[in-house]
Design a protein around this motif. Structure first.
Motif, PDB file in Angstrom:
ATOM      1  N   LEU A  83       0.825  -1.204   0.000  1.00 58.32           N
ATOM      2  CA  LEU A  83       0.000   0.000   0.000  1.00 58.32           C
ATOM      3  C   LEU A  83       0.864   1.261   0.000  1.00 58.32           C
ATOM      4  N   TYR A  84       1.978   1.216   0.732  1.00 55.18           N
ATOM      5  CA  TYR A  84       2.903   2.354   0.712  1.00 55.18           C
ATOM      6  C   TYR A  84       3.457   2.571  -0.702  1.00 55.18           C
ATOM      7  N   ALA A  87       0.761   4.265  -2.707  1.00 55.17           N
ATOM      8  CA  ALA A  87       0.592   5.647  -2.257  1.00 55.17           C
ATOM      9  C   ALA A  87       1.746   6.530  -2.719  1.00 55.17           C
ATOM     10  N   SER A  90       1.085   7.486  -6.421  1.00 53.49           N
ATOM     11  CA  SER A  90       0.003   8.459  -6.578  1.00 53.49           C
ATOM     12  C   SER A  90       0.411   9.831  -6.040  1.00 53.49           C
ATOM     13  N   PHE A  91       1.179   9.850  -4.947  1.00 43.97           N
ATOM     14  CA  PHE A  91       1.640  11.120  -4.391  1.00 43.97           C
ATOM     15  C   PHE A  91       2.575  11.836  -5.363  1.00 43.97           C
ATOM     16  N   LEU A 107      -4.494  16.357   1.247  1.00 42.75           N
ATOM     17  CA  LEU A 107      -3.937  15.333   2.138  1.00 42.75           C
ATOM     18  C   LEU A 107      -4.337  15.584   3.593  1.00 42.75           C
ATOM     19  N   ASN A 110      -6.620  13.473   5.852  1.00 42.91           N
ATOM     20  CA  ASN A 110      -6.101  12.229   6.395  1.00 42.91           C
ATOM     21  C   ASN A 110      -6.635  11.917   7.800  1.00 42.91           C
ATOM     22  N   THR A 163      -4.328   9.344  -2.484  1.00 45.32           N
ATOM     23  CA  THR A 163      -3.172   9.194  -1.603  1.00 45.32           C
ATOM     24  C   THR A 163      -3.585   9.339  -0.142  1.00 45.32           C
ATOM     25  N   SER A 164      -4.448  10.301   0.148  1.00 47.20           N
ATOM     26  CA  SER A 164      -4.923  10.505   1.511  1.00 47.20           C
ATOM     27  C   SER A 164      -5.660   9.274   2.025  1.00 47.20           C
ATOM     28  N   MET A 166      -5.241   6.169   0.957  1.00 42.65           N
ATOM     29  CA  MET A 166      -4.261   5.096   1.127  1.00 42.65           C
ATOM     30  C   MET A 166      -3.485   5.254   2.438  1.00 42.65           C
ATOM     31  N   LEU A 167      -3.060   6.475   2.738  1.00 41.66           N
ATOM     32  CA  LEU A 167      -2.314   6.715   3.974  1.00 41.66           C
ATOM     33  C   LEU A 167      -3.186   6.420   5.196  1.00 41.66           C
TER      34      LEU A 167
END
Length: 303
Positions: A83-84, A87, A90-91, A107, A110, A163-164, A166-167
Motif C-alpha cells: 500500500l505504501y 501511495a 500516486s503522491f 492530504l 487524512n 493518496t490521503s 491510502m495513507l
C-alpha cells in the motif's frame, strides 16, 4: 513502573517520533521541485535512493544491534508495504499534476479518514475531543480549498485524494497490528522505482538537472520521515498520527513561498492557522490526560 505510567511514557515517545517524521516530511515537495526533473524520472530516482537508504539502515541495524525483529512483519507487513508503494506513486504524480497547496491541503483530510477507518475497521472510537479537533481542521481545510482548489488539475486533485485514503488505510492497519512498521514505507520505495524506470525506458532515460536535491531527499529526508511516521502507530492512535501529516499542509506552502515565491493567500494563512492550533491543542490535551491517569492510578505508599 505501573502500566499507566508506561502507557504515558509510550504515548510521549510516539508523539515525539511522529512529530520528527512530520517535520521532515514538510521539505519533501520543495526538494522534489528543486531537482528540476520530469515526473517519472523523479519517481524512479527518489524511489531507488530511498530503497538504497533502507538497505543501509537495515544492514546497520543487523550489524550494531541484537534486535532481530522482522523488517516486514508477516502478511500485514507485506500488505502495508504494498500500500505504501501504491501511495508513493500516486503522491509523486499528484506533485506534478496539481499545485503544492492543493496537494497538501487535500492530504489534510487524512485525520478524518483515519478516525473513520479506525472506528469502522478496528472499533477504535475517537474521543469527543478528537472529533472537535477534526471538525476544526476540516473547517480550516475548507477555507483553504475554497480559495485555491479551482487552480489545480482535476487528475492531480483526484490523485491527492486517493493518496490521503491510502495513507489513512495504512495508518489504521498499522495501528491494529501494533508492531513496528518503520521499514515498510522504505522498502516499498522499490515499487515506484521500478514503475518509474519502466516508464522512462530504463536508467538511461532518467533526467535530473539538479540530482543533489533529490539525493538529499531520497537518502536522508524520506527515510527519516517515513520511518518515524510508520513507527508512530505502535504508540499512538491513528488519528493522532494522521494529524502530524498536517504539518506538511502548513509548512510545505511556506517553504514553496520562500524558495519559489509561491505566496499563500489570506484564506490559506487563516485556514493553516486553524489547523495548527487544533493539532497543538489536541496533542497537549492528550498528554495532560495520560499524565492525569498516571498520577491517579500510580501506587502510593501507605501512611
Amino acid at each position: 513502573m505501573s502500566d499507566f505510567s508506561q502507557q504515558a511514557a509510550d504515548h510521549r515517545k510516539g508523539l515525539l517520533i511522529t512529530a520528527i517524521g512530520g517535520l521532515a516530511l514538510t521539505i519533501d515537495i520543495p526538494l522534489i521541485k528543486l531537482s528540476g526533473g520530469e515526473a517519472w524520472s523523479v519517481v524512479a530516482a527518489r524511489g531507488g535512493m530511498t530503497f538504497l537508504a533502507a538497505l543501509v539502515m537495515w544492514a546497520g541495524l543487523r550489524l550494531f544491534s541484537s534486535d532481530r525483529t522482522p523488517v516486514i512483519p508477516g502478511r500485514t507487513g507485506l500488505l502495508v508495504t504494498g500500500l505504501y508503494g501504491i501511495a508513493a506513486i500516486s503522491f509523486m504524480l499528484a506533485v506534478f499534476h496539481t499545485t503544492t497547496a492543493n496537494l497538501v491541503f487535500i492530504l489534510a483530510f487524512n485525520p478524518m479518514f483515519s478516525a473513520l477507518m479506525g472506528w469502522l475497521l478496528i472499533g477504535e472510537r475517537p474521543k469527543p475531543q478528537t472529533f472537535v479537533a477534526m471538525a476544526a481542521m476540516v473547517f480550516g481545510v475548507g477555507l483553504i480549498v475554497s480559495d485555491g482548489l479551482q487552480a489545480g488539475n482535476m487528475i492531480g486533485n483526484a490523485l491527492a485524494l486517493f493518496t490521503s485514503l491510502m495513507l489513512s488505510l495504512i495508518i489504521t492497519i498499522s495501528r491494529k497490528a501494533r508492531t513496528g512498521m518503520g521499514f515498510a514505507p522504505l522498502f516499498a520505495a522499490i515499487v515506484p522505482c521500478l514503475v518509474g524506470l519502466f516508464m522512462v525506458g530504463g536508467p538511461s532515460g532518467v533526467v535530473l538537472p539538479q540530482p543533489g536535491w533529490l539525493a538529499l531527499n531520497g537518502l536522508v529526508v524520506i527515510p527519516v520521515a517515513f520511518w518515524c511516521l510508520a513507527t508512530g502507530p505502535k504508540y499512538i492512535s491513528g488519528p493522532e498520527v494522521a494529524m502530524f501529516y498536517l504539518l506538511e499542509t502548513i509548512l510545505a506552502p511556506v517553504w514553496m513561498w520562500m524558495i519559489f515565491s509561491e505566496a499563500p493567500t489570506r484564506l490559506g494563512v487563516i485556514g493553516g492557522a486553524i489547523i495548527v492550533v487544533a493539532l497543538v491543542t489536541h496533542s497537549l490535551w492528550q498528554l495532560r490526560e495520560h499524565r492525569r491517569a498516571a498520577r491517579t492510578l500510580a501506587p502510593r505508599h501507605p501512611m
